[in-house]
Motif scaffolding. Structure first.
Motif, PDB file in Angstrom:
ATOM      1  N   TRP A 102      10.858  -7.235 -33.442  1.00  0.00           N
ATOM      2  CA  TRP A 102      11.747  -7.164 -32.287  1.00  0.00           C
ATOM      3  C   TRP A 102      13.095  -6.547 -32.646  1.00  0.00           C
ATOM      4  CZ3 TRP A 102       9.987  -7.102 -27.680  1.00  0.00           C
ATOM      5  CH2 TRP A 102       8.821  -7.784 -27.365  1.00  0.00           C
ATOM      6  N   MET A 103      13.561  -6.809 -33.856  1.00  0.00           N
ATOM      7  CA  MET A 103      14.801  -6.157 -34.288  1.00  0.00           C
ATOM      8  C   MET A 103      14.646  -4.645 -34.308  1.00  0.00           C
ATOM      9  SD  MET A 103      17.894  -5.983 -35.488  1.00  0.00           S
ATOM     10  CE  MET A 103      18.325  -7.662 -35.889  1.00  0.00           C
ATOM     11  N   TYR A 104      13.535  -4.166 -34.831  1.00  0.00           N
ATOM     12  CA  TYR A 104      13.313  -2.719 -34.900  1.00  0.00           C
ATOM     13  C   TYR A 104      13.105  -2.126 -33.510  1.00  0.00           C
ATOM     14  CZ  TYR A 104      12.753  -3.575 -39.912  1.00  0.00           C
ATOM     15  OH  TYR A 104      12.956  -3.952 -41.211  1.00  0.00           O
ATOM     16  N   TYR A 105      12.495  -2.895 -32.631  1.00  0.00           N
ATOM     17  CA  TYR A 105      12.370  -2.438 -31.246  1.00  0.00           C
ATOM     18  C   TYR A 105      13.747  -2.299 -30.602  1.00  0.00           C
ATOM     19  CZ  TYR A 105      10.905  -2.291 -26.347  1.00  0.00           C
ATOM     20  OH  TYR A 105      10.719  -1.927 -25.031  1.00  0.00           O
ATOM     21  N   GLU A 106      14.636  -3.235 -30.913  1.00  0.00           N
ATOM     22  CA  GLU A 106      15.983  -3.156 -30.349  1.00  0.00           C
ATOM     23  C   GLU A 106      16.729  -1.932 -30.876  1.00  0.00           C
ATOM     24  OE1 GLU A 106      19.946  -3.131 -29.630  1.00  0.00           O
ATOM     25  OE2 GLU A 106      19.310  -3.597 -31.655  1.00  0.00           O
ATOM     26  N   VAL A 107      16.714  -1.734 -32.203  1.00  0.00           N
ATOM     27  CA  VAL A 107      17.524  -0.643 -32.756  1.00  0.00           C
ATOM     28  C   VAL A 107      16.926   0.728 -32.452  1.00  0.00           C
ATOM     29  CG1 VAL A 107      18.491  -2.094 -34.578  1.00  0.00           C
ATOM     30  CG2 VAL A 107      16.452  -0.733 -35.063  1.00  0.00           C
ATOM     31  N   SER A 108      15.625   0.798 -32.221  1.00  0.00           N
ATOM     32  CA  SER A 108      15.008   2.101 -31.930  1.00  0.00           C
ATOM     33  C   SER A 108      14.719   2.304 -30.453  1.00  0.00           C
ATOM     34  CB  SER A 108      13.693   2.244 -32.719  1.00  0.00           C
ATOM     35  OG  SER A 108      12.710   1.329 -32.244  1.00  0.00           O
ATOM     36  N   GLY A 109      14.477   1.214 -29.719  1.00  0.00           N
ATOM     37  CA  GLY A 109      14.040   1.322 -28.339  1.00  0.00           C
ATOM     38  C   GLY A 109      15.085   0.961 -27.306  1.00  0.00           C
ATOM     39  N   GLN A 110      15.959   0.016 -27.635  1.00  0.00           N
ATOM     40  CA  GLN A 110      17.007  -0.345 -26.680  1.00  0.00           C
ATOM     41  C   GLN A 110      18.274   0.470 -26.905  1.00  0.00           C
ATOM     42  OE1 GLN A 110      19.443  -3.823 -27.067  1.00  0.00           O
ATOM     43  NE2 GLN A 110      19.305  -4.326 -24.876  1.00  0.00           N
ATOM     44  N   GLY A 111      18.858   0.352 -28.084  1.00  0.00           N
ATOM     45  CA  GLY A 111      20.148   0.975 -28.354  1.00  0.00           C
ATOM     46  C   GLY A 111      20.238   2.457 -28.013  1.00  0.00           C
ATOM     47  N   PRO A 112      19.318   3.294 -28.514  1.00  0.00           N
ATOM     48  CA  PRO A 112      19.430   4.736 -28.228  1.00  0.00           C
ATOM     49  C   PRO A 112      19.327   5.066 -26.743  1.00  0.00           C
ATOM     50  CG  PRO A 112      18.013   4.356 -30.123  1.00  0.00           C
ATOM     51  CD  PRO A 112      18.272   3.014 -29.523  1.00  0.00           C
ATOM     52  N   TYR A 113      18.413   4.450 -26.021  1.00  0.00           N
ATOM     53  CA  TYR A 113      18.245   4.763 -24.600  1.00  0.00           C
ATOM     54  C   TYR A 113      19.420   4.255 -23.771  1.00  0.00           C
ATOM     55  CZ  TYR A 113      13.469   6.152 -25.648  1.00  0.00           C
ATOM     56  OH  TYR A 113      12.356   6.784 -26.154  1.00  0.00           O
ATOM     57  N   PHE A 114      19.850   3.026 -24.045  1.00  0.00           N
ATOM     58  CA  PHE A 114      20.985   2.485 -23.307  1.00  0.00           C
ATOM     59  C   PHE A 114      22.236   3.304 -23.611  1.00  0.00           C
ATOM     60  CE2 PHE A 114      19.883  -2.047 -21.888  1.00  0.00           C
ATOM     61  CZ  PHE A 114      18.519  -1.814 -21.892  1.00  0.00           C
ATOM     62  N   ILE A 139      15.768   2.411 -19.573  1.00  0.00           N
ATOM     63  CA  ILE A 139      16.302   1.049 -19.529  1.00  0.00           C
ATOM     64  C   ILE A 139      15.333   0.141 -18.779  1.00  0.00           C
ATOM     65  CG2 ILE A 139      18.129  -0.425 -18.580  1.00  0.00           C
ATOM     66  CD1 ILE A 139      20.103   1.789 -19.182  1.00  0.00           C
ATOM     67  N   GLY A 140      14.814   0.650 -17.671  1.00  0.00           N
ATOM     68  CA  GLY A 140      13.833  -0.116 -16.920  1.00  0.00           C
ATOM     69  C   GLY A 140      12.558  -0.355 -17.701  1.00  0.00           C
ATOM     70  N   ARG A 141      12.111   0.659 -18.430  1.00  0.00           N
ATOM     71  CA  ARG A 141      10.870   0.504 -19.215  1.00  0.00           C
ATOM     72  C   ARG A 141      11.048  -0.540 -20.310  1.00  0.00           C
ATOM     73  NH1 ARG A 141       8.897   1.738 -23.886  1.00  0.00           N
ATOM     74  NH2 ARG A 141      10.747   2.924 -24.522  1.00  0.00           N
ATOM     75  N   VAL A 142      12.156  -0.420 -21.074  1.00  0.00           N
ATOM     76  CA  VAL A 142      12.428  -1.383 -22.144  1.00  0.00           C
ATOM     77  C   VAL A 142      12.556  -2.794 -21.575  1.00  0.00           C
ATOM     78  CG1 VAL A 142      14.174  -2.097 -23.830  1.00  0.00           C
ATOM     79  CG2 VAL A 142      13.492   0.312 -23.679  1.00  0.00           C
ATOM     80  N   SER A 143      13.224  -2.911 -20.443  1.00  0.00           N
ATOM     81  CA  SER A 143      13.396  -4.216 -19.821  1.00  0.00           C
ATOM     82  C   SER A 143      12.069  -4.781 -19.344  1.00  0.00           C
ATOM     83  CB  SER A 143      14.379  -4.101 -18.647  1.00  0.00           C
ATOM     84  OG  SER A 143      15.650  -3.676 -19.098  1.00  0.00           O
ATOM     85  N   GLY A 144      11.204  -3.912 -18.871  1.00  0.00           N
ATOM     86  CA  GLY A 144       9.887  -4.360 -18.433  1.00  0.00           C
ATOM     87  C   GLY A 144       9.056  -4.921 -19.570  1.00  0.00           C
ATOM     88  N   VAL A 145       9.138  -4.290 -20.734  1.00  0.00           N
ATOM     89  CA  VAL A 145       8.424  -4.803 -21.913  1.00  0.00           C
ATOM     90  C   VAL A 145       8.883  -6.231 -22.220  1.00  0.00           C
ATOM     91  CG1 VAL A 145       8.120  -4.522 -24.404  1.00  0.00           C
ATOM     92  CG2 VAL A 145       8.001  -2.524 -22.901  1.00  0.00           C
ATOM     93  N   LEU A 146      10.196  -6.428 -22.243  1.00  0.00           N
ATOM     94  CA  LEU A 146      10.728  -7.757 -22.531  1.00  0.00           C
ATOM     95  C   LEU A 146      10.367  -8.757 -21.440  1.00  0.00           C
ATOM     96  CD1 LEU A 146      14.220  -6.576 -23.776  1.00  0.00           C
ATOM     97  CD2 LEU A 146      12.564  -7.838 -25.167  1.00  0.00           C
ATOM     98  N   ASP A 147      10.465  -8.340 -20.184  1.00  0.00           N
ATOM     99  CA  ASP A 147      10.179  -9.231 -19.062  1.00  0.00           C
ATOM    100  C   ASP A 147       8.737  -9.723 -19.108  1.00  0.00           C
ATOM    101  OD1 ASP A 147      11.504 -10.155 -16.431  1.00  0.00           O
ATOM    102  OD2 ASP A 147       9.563  -9.395 -15.754  1.00  0.00           O
ATOM    103  N   ARG A 148       7.823  -8.805 -19.394  1.00  0.00           N
ATOM    104  CA  ARG A 148       6.406  -9.201 -19.455  1.00  0.00           C
ATOM    105  C   ARG A 148       6.119 -10.095 -20.653  1.00  0.00           C
ATOM    106  NH1 ARG A 148       6.145  -3.800 -17.984  1.00  0.00           N
ATOM    107  NH2 ARG A 148       5.632  -3.138 -20.108  1.00  0.00           N
ATOM    108  N   VAL A 174      26.085  -3.185 -20.188  1.00  0.00           N
ATOM    109  CA  VAL A 174      26.341  -1.878 -19.563  1.00  0.00           C
ATOM    110  C   VAL A 174      25.600  -1.707 -18.247  1.00  0.00           C
ATOM    111  CG1 VAL A 174      26.665  -0.864 -21.855  1.00  0.00           C
ATOM    112  CG2 VAL A 174      24.463  -0.570 -20.681  1.00  0.00           C
ATOM    113  N   VAL A 175      24.693  -2.585 -17.915  1.00  0.00           N
ATOM    114  CA  VAL A 175      23.847  -2.391 -16.738  1.00  0.00           C
ATOM    115  C   VAL A 175      24.639  -2.178 -15.439  1.00  0.00           C
ATOM    116  CG1 VAL A 175      22.176  -3.573 -15.229  1.00  0.00           C
ATOM    117  CG2 VAL A 175      21.766  -3.427 -17.693  1.00  0.00           C
ATOM    118  N   PRO A 176      25.758  -2.886 -15.217  1.00  0.00           N
ATOM    119  CA  PRO A 176      26.512  -2.640 -13.978  1.00  0.00           C
ATOM    120  C   PRO A 176      26.987  -1.198 -13.809  1.00  0.00           C
ATOM    121  CG  PRO A 176      27.186  -4.726 -14.941  1.00  0.00           C
ATOM    122  CD  PRO A 176      26.284  -4.064 -15.942  1.00  0.00           C
TER     123      PRO A 176
END
Length: 218
Positions: A102-114, A139-148, A174-176
């Motif tokens: 999950w850490m690697y998902y955050e640094v590669s999948g969340q941070g760069p896109y956000f 952002i929506g895709r990454v959030s969907g992965v976490l939500d599911r 940053v979402v707002p």
């Protein structure tokens, strides 16, 4: 043995150093948070600490280690200072590797896109709707992965709060900026509830307050 304070280099508005501060607070490790402006990151003396010219970086007088890159710093801190595994897991266990996942998902999948979504929405001199949509959709895709994944789960790994959960918090501030394009509470209710649980922790809440104060003081 009392610990000497770790020096944490950060920036008032950047999300990544605040993640490290959350881990230090959770582990009750003393630290000094030094703010550095963007132009000074790209020159000496800071470049001798981080040749990439970004934050965060840490200097640990207890071990003599200087380190940069958020994920590497967080892993170092928990493996060095969380011997009781209060926010981490025993080395070699299933949960140990899942937390890294999950850490690697955050640094590669969340941070760069956000980050790119913020850049093209707020800072890029030319408005490029297709590019903005591309990154906001991510952002929506990454959030969907976490939500599911979090359905019927309180936290990401092992049924307890860990550094993996903390790593995701600050970018969601940053979402707002994206107005009606992203609705966490409506579109990702499981994710939103998990974020609220995480942000309610005293150490996390303190750092969020510290970040808000630093941004207002700028």
């Amino acid at each position: 043995m009392s610990l000497k304070p770790i020096t944490l280099w950060g920036h008032d508005s950047g999300p990544n150093a605040w993640k490290v501060a959350m881990i230090l607070e959770e582990l009750n490790v003393p630290y000094t948070h030094k703010m550095i402006d963007f132009p000074d990151m790209k020159k000496q003396p800071y470049e001798s600490i981080n040749p990439n010219g970004r934050v965060p970086a840490i200097e640990d007088p207890n071990t003599g280690i200087t380190l940069w890159e958020t994920g590497a710093i967080i892993e170092y801190l928990v493996e060095t200072y969380d011997k009781q595994h209060t926010i981490s897991f025993a080395i070699g266990t299933k949960e140990y590797f899942e937390a890294k996942q999950w850490m690697y998902y955050e640094v590669s999948g969340q941070g760069p896109y956000f980050g790119q979504a913020v850049w093209f929405t707020v800072y890029h001199p030319e408005k490029l709707p297709g590019v903005i949509d591309r990154y906001v959709n991510e952002i929506g895709r990454v959030s969907g992965v976490l939500d599911r994944f979090l359905k019927d789960k309180e936290f990401l790994v092992g049924g307890k709060f860990s550094y993996a959960d903390a790593a995701f918090v600050t970018w969601y501030a940053v979402v707002p900026l994206f107005g009606d394009k992203i609705h966490l509470e409506k579109d990702f209710p499981v994710l939103n509830a998990w974020l609220e649980r995480t942000k309610a922790r005293p150490a996390i809440a303190k750092i969020l307050q510290d970040r808000e104060a630093a941004m207002k003081a700028k």
